[in-house]
Scaffold this motif. Structure first.
Motif, mmCIF file in Angstrom:
data_model
loop_
_atom_site.group_PDB
_atom_site.id
_atom_site.type_symbol
_atom_site.label_atom_id
_atom_site.label_comp_id
_atom_site.label_asym_id
_atom_site.label_seq_id
_atom_site.Cartn_x
_atom_site.Cartn_y
_atom_site.Cartn_z
ATOM 1 N N THR A 159 0.827 -1.205 0.000
ATOM 2 C CA THR A 159 0.000 0.000 0.000
ATOM 3 C C THR A 159 0.866 1.262 0.000
ATOM 4 O O THR A 159 2.100 1.193 0.138
ATOM 5 C CB THR A 159 -0.892 0.022 1.244
ATOM 6 O OG1 THR A 159 -0.022 0.121 2.403
ATOM 7 C CG2 THR A 159 -1.725 -1.251 1.363
ATOM 8 N N GLN A 160 0.192 2.381 -0.075
ATOM 9 C CA GLN A 160 0.893 3.664 -0.014
ATOM 10 C C GLN A 160 1.615 3.803 1.331
ATOM 11 O O GLN A 160 2.752 4.284 1.412
ATOM 12 C CB GLN A 160 -0.130 4.794 -0.197
ATOM 13 C CG GLN A 160 0.473 6.131 -0.598
ATOM 14 C CD GLN A 160 1.303 6.068 -1.857
ATOM 15 O OE1 GLN A 160 0.929 5.450 -2.855
ATOM 16 N NE2 GLN A 160 2.463 6.695 -1.839
ATOM 17 N N ALA A 161 0.943 3.348 2.383
ATOM 18 C CA ALA A 161 1.538 3.395 3.725
ATOM 19 C C ALA A 161 2.795 2.525 3.789
ATOM 20 O O ALA A 161 3.796 2.902 4.421
ATOM 21 C CB ALA A 161 0.519 2.941 4.766
ATOM 22 N N ASP A 162 2.756 1.376 3.148
ATOM 23 C CA ASP A 162 3.936 0.495 3.098
ATOM 24 C C ASP A 162 5.084 1.193 2.377
ATOM 25 O O ASP A 162 6.248 1.124 2.787
ATOM 26 C CB ASP A 162 3.614 -0.808 2.354
ATOM 27 C CG ASP A 162 2.643 -1.691 3.108
ATOM 28 O OD1 ASP A 162 1.972 -2.526 2.455
ATOM 29 O OD2 ASP A 162 2.530 -1.537 4.349
ATOM 30 N N ASP A 163 4.754 1.868 1.289
ATOM 31 C CA ASP A 163 5.771 2.566 0.510
ATOM 32 C C ASP A 163 6.434 3.648 1.348
ATOM 33 O O ASP A 163 7.662 3.800 1.334
ATOM 34 C CB ASP A 163 5.120 3.161 -0.751
ATOM 35 C CG ASP A 163 6.138 3.535 -1.800
ATOM 36 O OD1 ASP A 163 5.878 4.458 -2.588
ATOM 37 O OD2 ASP A 163 7.203 2.890 -1.838
ATOM 38 N N GLU A 164 5.610 4.378 2.082
ATOM 39 C CA GLU A 164 6.160 5.444 2.935
ATOM 40 C C GLU A 164 7.023 4.856 4.049
ATOM 41 O O GLU A 164 8.091 5.387 4.371
ATOM 42 C CB GLU A 164 5.007 6.279 3.521
ATOM 43 C CG GLU A 164 4.331 7.176 2.486
ATOM 44 C CD GLU A 164 2.978 7.702 2.950
ATOM 45 O OE1 GLU A 164 2.627 7.527 4.139
ATOM 46 O OE2 GLU A 164 2.273 8.292 2.118
ATOM 47 N N ALA A 165 6.556 3.747 4.603
ATOM 48 C CA ALA A 165 7.325 3.106 5.674
ATOM 49 C C ALA A 165 8.665 2.603 5.152
ATOM 50 O O ALA A 165 9.705 2.737 5.811
ATOM 51 C CB ALA A 165 6.525 1.940 6.262
ATOM 52 N N GLN B 234 12.196 -4.370 11.063
ATOM 53 C CA GLN B 234 11.155 -3.430 10.630
ATOM 54 C C GLN B 234 10.618 -3.810 9.244
ATOM 55 O O GLN B 234 9.418 -3.708 8.976
ATOM 56 C CB GLN B 234 11.707 -2.007 10.563
ATOM 57 C CG GLN B 234 11.968 -1.380 11.920
ATOM 58 C CD GLN B 234 12.592 -0.001 11.792
ATOM 59 O OE1 GLN B 234 12.020 0.909 11.160
ATOM 60 N NE2 GLN B 234 13.752 0.191 12.385
ATOM 61 N N LEU B 235 11.520 -4.239 8.370
ATOM 62 C CA LEU B 235 11.108 -4.596 7.006
ATOM 63 C C LEU B 235 10.124 -5.756 7.013
ATOM 64 O O LEU B 235 9.163 -5.772 6.239
ATOM 65 C CB LEU B 235 12.347 -4.949 6.175
ATOM 66 C CG LEU B 235 12.131 -5.228 4.697
ATOM 67 C CD1 LEU B 235 13.311 -4.717 3.879
ATOM 68 C CD2 LEU B 235 11.942 -6.706 4.424
ATOM 69 N N LEU B 236 10.345 -6.712 7.897
ATOM 70 C CA LEU B 236 9.463 -7.888 7.938
ATOM 71 C C LEU B 236 8.053 -7.527 8.422
ATOM 72 O O LEU B 236 7.123 -8.325 8.293
ATOM 73 C CB LEU B 236 10.057 -8.971 8.841
ATOM 74 C CG LEU B 236 11.337 -9.627 8.320
ATOM 75 C CD1 LEU B 236 11.868 -10.659 9.321
ATOM 76 C CD2 LEU B 236 11.106 -10.311 6.969
ATOM 77 N N ASP B 237 7.913 -6.327 8.988
ATOM 78 C CA ASP B 237 6.580 -5.884 9.414
ATOM 79 C C ASP B 237 5.826 -5.147 8.313
ATOM 80 O O ASP B 237 4.629 -4.894 8.431
ATOM 81 C CB ASP B 237 6.695 -4.936 10.624
ATOM 82 C CG ASP B 237 7.008 -5.700 11.896
ATOM 83 O OD1 ASP B 237 7.714 -5.147 12.764
ATOM 84 O OD2 ASP B 237 6.553 -6.855 12.012
ATOM 85 N N ILE B 238 6.549 -4.764 7.260
ATOM 86 C CA ILE B 238 5.894 -3.983 6.190
ATOM 87 C C ILE B 238 5.021 -4.885 5.315
ATOM 88 O O ILE B 238 5.427 -5.970 4.944
ATOM 89 C CB ILE B 238 6.954 -3.242 5.350
ATOM 90 C CG1 ILE B 238 7.649 -2.196 6.218
ATOM 91 C CG2 ILE B 238 6.310 -2.554 4.140
ATOM 92 C CD1 ILE B 238 8.788 -1.467 5.524
#
Lengths: 177, 498
Positions: free
Chosen positions: A157-163, B494-498
């Motif tokens: 998602t967009q939120a994933d991209d930002e994260a 952190q990446l594994l949580d995305i």
């Protein structure tokens, strides 16, 4: 929920392993893996289909039914838990139902042919085989549709991209690991 | 045109090889460092990745071995192909996103780099690299041999090269392969894949049309002939039986996400969002190309049964005999060029990942760092690896097939069993541990090797690969559940949580 899912996947793998052992220990038949064609070198024939399934048919049916469930569970595993909403689970249940239906048609269509000798054709192939070929291919299309059309809702998602962008900014190492 | 069939075929193959050489030179200018050599700088667009992905999946096996299997065992071999939609789904759901993210976060240029980052373990990196090198040797040797055998078959049909030896064909075909791999690395590889993939899509459709015209009643007449001779061969599980078929469904379906030459391509796309289009495009390409596998095999089996053709000397002749008897010379030329392209495409992918494992991953696992001047050594090792594989190929052909057969056991199934749990599940489950990963890889290697070495035959056509795969899955999850989680970096956490 993630722990439950991996536990389910583990249980499915154990069951598949147990079924495999049961099949290996079942009474073998002479044509279980096919026999050489009597006239044409390089060709194998199956022979008596009912005999081949006599001792393992139900195990094999269950094996594939569980394998299809494993495929669905693995796809769910690839979706972040926060996006596994009830509609998502409903959709995946629908995907499994479709795959199971196709498998049912294939397996019992074959059974029916062996018992009655009656057969119809669909797009060039005997109907049970058409279920195998076209059905198996198209049976996973709903998964593809979810991935492609639902990419920004379930996959990345967009939120994933930002994260991820924030993660890159914060942690990116100048050298490889 | 018929009188010039061999020349047309030779011309098409020569044209493709010339294209490979030109592509190598072009790609060399774009290859500035080892990241370009192994990862194309993570700058590829969706069409290139899609074509590269599916064309790497279908090696020469899709042209030669596949139709031959259908000729031999009927519908059983369909299961290797029709699983592709589920297999791609699993690959994209489980691998595509996270492998791309880790690759960018940690500047990874290989699959062992990915697992080293994920598990914070050089032991896992080392085992993964060794598995890849062993598998690459087996695959490469068989691909190089296949390339040379096909080239010899084509050239011996002409007057000028009627007596050409297999050794000469190995040298010629390997030389072209080595040239564009050394000069252009993965960039040359993927752009030749684009042409190969395009050829396969077109050829698949044209071959289907040609095949259905062999019998007046089309494909239904062909399948009816097979049915009358032996119903099981054309029924859903074919001559090899239900467990052989379902075993292939398992190994080829889940195993797709464990093939290193495929999933490393998922690290190369420029934008994450491109995956939403790469998935359907790859699948479409694969399905079109697979039509060739199915249609040639079915028609040739029916033709042999019905007396339209003499029985084949070897099932693997199915495609070449079909092309020479039923296909227009231009179509035959395109397909033969496609066959070469398919073999080269898989070979260059394996050369690239094998080289990365040798000069990048194994030194890092042992010494903590890769070799200096990586790009230079990448080119040197590419040449050496191809030369060793070619030597194995000739050794197996003339003297003793055991070694290549043994390494050939490190085919799809071993990669599937050793890599799938560690990568596909491990990238999506924080509970995966180093002992779990090690147990999975070692069990996969031991079981596959043992079954091959001991010549073990399992009842009901169950393959050693299936046993290895289920065992490695159980061990991976089971051992991980009872062992301590690795201390992975905060960024990976952190990446594994995305």
């Amino acid at each position: 929920m993630s722990n439950k899912l991996i536990s389910l996947i583990f249980a499915l793998c154990l069951l598949l392993g147990a079924l495999l052992v049961a099949i290996m220990m079942a009474e073998d038949v002479v044509n279980s893996g096919g026999v050489a064609h009597p006239d044409i070198a390089g060709m194998t024939v199956g022979g008596d289909g009912e005999l081949r399934l006599k001792h393992i048919g139900r195990y094999a049916f269950l094996f594939q039914s569980l394998l299809l469930l494993l495929i669905i569970c693995l796809c769910i595993l690839g979706v972040s838990p926060r996006y596994r909403t009830p509609p998502f689970y409903g959709y995946m249940a629908g995907c499994y139902s479709l795959m199971l239906f196709i498998w049912w048609q294939m397996y019992f269509g074959h059974q029916q042919f062996m018992q009655t000798g009656q057969l119809s054709y669909f797009m060039g192939f005997p109907t049970p085989t058409a279920w195998q070929m076209y059905g198996t291919w198209f049976g996973a299309i709903p998964l593809m549709l979810l991935y492609s059309l639902g990419f920004r809702k379930f996959i990345y998602t967009q939120a994933d991209d930002e994260a991820f962008t924030a993660l890159l900014t914060e942690h990116k190492s100048p050298t490889s690991p | 045109m018929e009188a010039y069939r061999q020349e047309i075929i030779l011309g098409a193959v020569f044209l493709y090889m010339a294209f490979c050489i030109v592509t190598g030179i072009w790609a060399m200018r774009r290859t500035k460092n080892s990241s370009d050599f192994f990862m194309a700088g993570r700058s590829l667009g969706p069409i290139v990745v899609s074509l590269a992905l599916f064309s790497s999946t279908l090696s020469g096996f899709g042209f030669v071995g596949g139709p031959g299997l259908v000729y031999s065992i009927g519908v059983s071999s369909f299961w290797m192909v029709v699983i592709s939609s589920s297999g791609y789904a699993i690959g994209f759901f489980l691998v595509a996103k996270r492998i791309r993210m880790i690759a960018e976060l940690r500047d990874c240029i290989s699959l062992p780099d990915i697992v080293a980052a994920r598990y914070n373990s050089e032991a896992v990196r080392f085992l993964m690299a060794v598995t890849i090198v062993l598998g690459v040797m087996g695959y490469l040797a068989t691909q190089i041999l296949a390339m040379a055998v096909v080239m010899q078959a084509i050239l011996s049909g002409t007057q000028m090269f009627a007596e050409i030896s297999l050794v000469s064909c190995v040298v010629i075909s390997s030389a072209v392969l080595i040239f564009y791999c050394v000069t252009g690395g993965i960039i040359a590889s993927v752009y030749t894949d684009v042409v190969q993939g395009s050829i396969m899509v077109v050829a698949g459709g044209l071959i289907l049309i040609t095949a259905t015209a062999v019998f007046d009643g089309g494909m239904q007449e062909a399948t009816s002939i097979i049915l009358a001779n032996d119903s099981e061969a054309i029924m859903p599980f074919g001559s090899a039986g239900i467990m052989a078929s379902l075993g292939w469904f398992f190994v080829f379906g889940l195993g797709l996400a464990g093939q290193p030459h495929l999933i490393t391509k998922m690290m190369m796309n420029k934008e994450m969002a491109d995956n939403r289009t790469i998935f359907p495009m790859s699948l479409f390409g694969y399905v079109m190309a697979a039509l060739l596998w199915i249609s040639i095999g079915v028609v040739m089996r029916a033709a042999a049964i019905d007396g339209v053709i003499d029985p084949l000397q070897s099932p693997d002749d199915a495609a070449s005999v079909f092309l020479s008897l039923f296909a227009n010379p231009l179509l035959a030329g395109v397909v033969f060029a496609g066959l070469f392209a398919a073999i080269m495409s898989t070979s260059d992918a394996f050369l690239n990942i094998g080289t990365a494992a040798i000069i990048h991953d194994i030194p890092k696992a042992i010494n903590g760092k890769s070799v200096d001047n990586e790009l230079f050594w990448a080119r040197v090792v590419t040449v050496l690896l191809a030369a060793v594989a070619a030597s194995f190929a000739l050794y197996s052909y003339y003297l003793d097939a055991t070694l290549v057969a043994l390494l050939g056991a490190f085919g799809w199934a071993t990669f599937a069993a050793s890599i799938f749990p560690v990568v596909a599940i491990g990238l999506n489950w924080k509970g995966a541990t180093v002992p779990g990963a090690i147990a999975a890889i070692i069990s996969a290697l031991v079981i596959n090797f043992s079954v091959q070495l001991a010549g073990i035959s399992i009842p009901y056509g169950i393959s050693g690969g299936l046993v290895a795969f289920i065992t490695s899955l159980i061990l991976f999850i089971g051992v991980s559940a009872v062992t301590k989680k690795p201390n992975i970096g905060a960024d990976i956490e952190q990446l594994l949580d995305i």
